[in-house]
Design an enzyme around this catalytic site. Sequence first.
Site, PDB file in Angstrom:
ATOM      1  N   SER A   1       0.644  -1.283   0.426  1.00 55.66           N
ATOM      2  CA  SER A   1      -0.225   0.152   0.141  1.00 55.66           C
ATOM      3  C   SER A   1       0.419   1.336   0.063  1.00 55.66           C
ATOM      4  O   SER A   1       1.894   1.339  -0.864  1.00 55.66           O
ATOM      5  CB  SER A   1      -1.475   0.162   1.332  1.00 55.66           C
ATOM      6  OG  SER A   1      -1.526   1.038   1.133  1.00 55.66           O
TER       7      SER A   1
ATOM      8  N   ASP B   1      -9.901  -5.836  -3.649  1.00 50.79           N
ATOM      9  CA  ASP B   1      -9.138  -4.411  -2.797  1.00 50.79           C
ATOM     10  C   ASP B   1     -10.240  -3.207  -2.621  1.00 50.79           C
ATOM     11  O   ASP B   1     -10.345  -2.632  -3.576  1.00 50.79           O
ATOM     12  CB  ASP B   1      -7.446  -4.593  -3.093  1.00 50.79           C
ATOM     13  CG  ASP B   1      -6.970  -3.286  -2.462  1.00 50.79           C
ATOM     14  OD1 ASP B   1      -7.727  -2.601  -2.023  1.00 50.79           O
ATOM     15  OD2 ASP B   1      -6.182  -3.199  -2.498  1.00 50.79           O
TER      16      ASP B   1
ATOM     17  N   HIS C   1      -6.959  -5.793   1.161  1.00 52.04           N
ATOM     18  CA  HIS C   1      -5.973  -4.784   0.819  1.00 52.04           C
ATOM     19  C   HIS C   1      -5.468  -5.671   2.286  1.00 52.04           C
ATOM     20  O   HIS C   1      -4.521  -4.855   2.549  1.00 52.04           O
ATOM     21  CB  HIS C   1      -6.568  -3.956   0.710  1.00 52.04           C
ATOM     22  CG  HIS C   1      -5.590  -2.763   1.719  1.00 52.04           C
ATOM     23  ND1 HIS C   1      -4.822  -2.188  -0.582  1.00 52.04           N
ATOM     24  CD2 HIS C   1      -5.223  -1.215   1.770  1.00 52.04           C
ATOM     25  CE1 HIS C   1      -3.972  -1.203   0.253  1.00 52.04           C
ATOM     26  NE2 HIS C   1      -3.795  -1.319   1.008  1.00 52.04           N
TER      27      HIS C   1
END
Length: 289
Positions: A153, A231, A267
């Site tokens: 991320s 995600d 995620h």
Amino acid sequence: MAVTTKATIASFGGKLFKLAHNASNTQCEMNFNLYMPPQATTNPLHKVPLLIYLSGLTCTGDNCAEKGFFQHGASKHGIAVLYPDTSPRGLKIAGEDDSYDFGAGAGFYVDATVEPWSSGYKMYSYITSELPKAVFSFSNQIDPSRVSITGHSMGGHGALTLFLKNPGMFKSCSAFAPVSNPLKAPWGEKAFKGYFGEKDWQTKGKEHDATELVKSWKGDLDILIDVGTGDNFYKQGQLLPENFAKAAKEAGVDSMLNIRYQPDYDHSYYTMASFADDHVDHAAKYLFA
């Protein structure tokens, strides 16, 4: 630059060290985790390469060390893994703890240029220089000439940009769900405006945007990226891996770029744990070349 050991934990045949040091870049004590594989812990003369893992928003060095399962592949190959924190802590800057995506836990791996953030929010310099020096001083079994980088991320953004900005510093790069084009993403815009100022955020932001940096890359670009189709941040336009892929293709450096869209994965660390071995394997290909 003295490093303090706070705990030692057995993990996958090796040892996970919970460490801390006083950092000048961040003006505070910084905690980090370092995994030493069994090849090093059982043979004090054995040198091992290093894989740096950069975490995402809100995380510390503990999250991936506990849930990412990177130690599994690292123990197999004989690779040390470094898990840094994501920002300075406790600088008492107004607004530092007001939101999850700016300030504490959200250093974005840049050196802030505007006050009050410029006094301690220098995570780019910390990760590329000060922290590695501390780690190499802590253990002479880590080979400073063999270092790779990965991340998730915001940390995937960090991995991509640090790799692209510093050719030759890292042997390889990979990323999970990276913020690939922060100039076009809400997270990136907020961070760049805050750390670089309203006037300069786009100009300075280009220096820390993987989609912009890849346009001037020379040579092969063998990067592994995993993005889950489930995600929510991908769906919301925070990650934009397609923009990175397009820029790499237009620059003619996409022949070895491997972006895998994993069906239904989200995620979370469940995704990283599922594919961590692949990313360690990718690093090992270059660390032991």
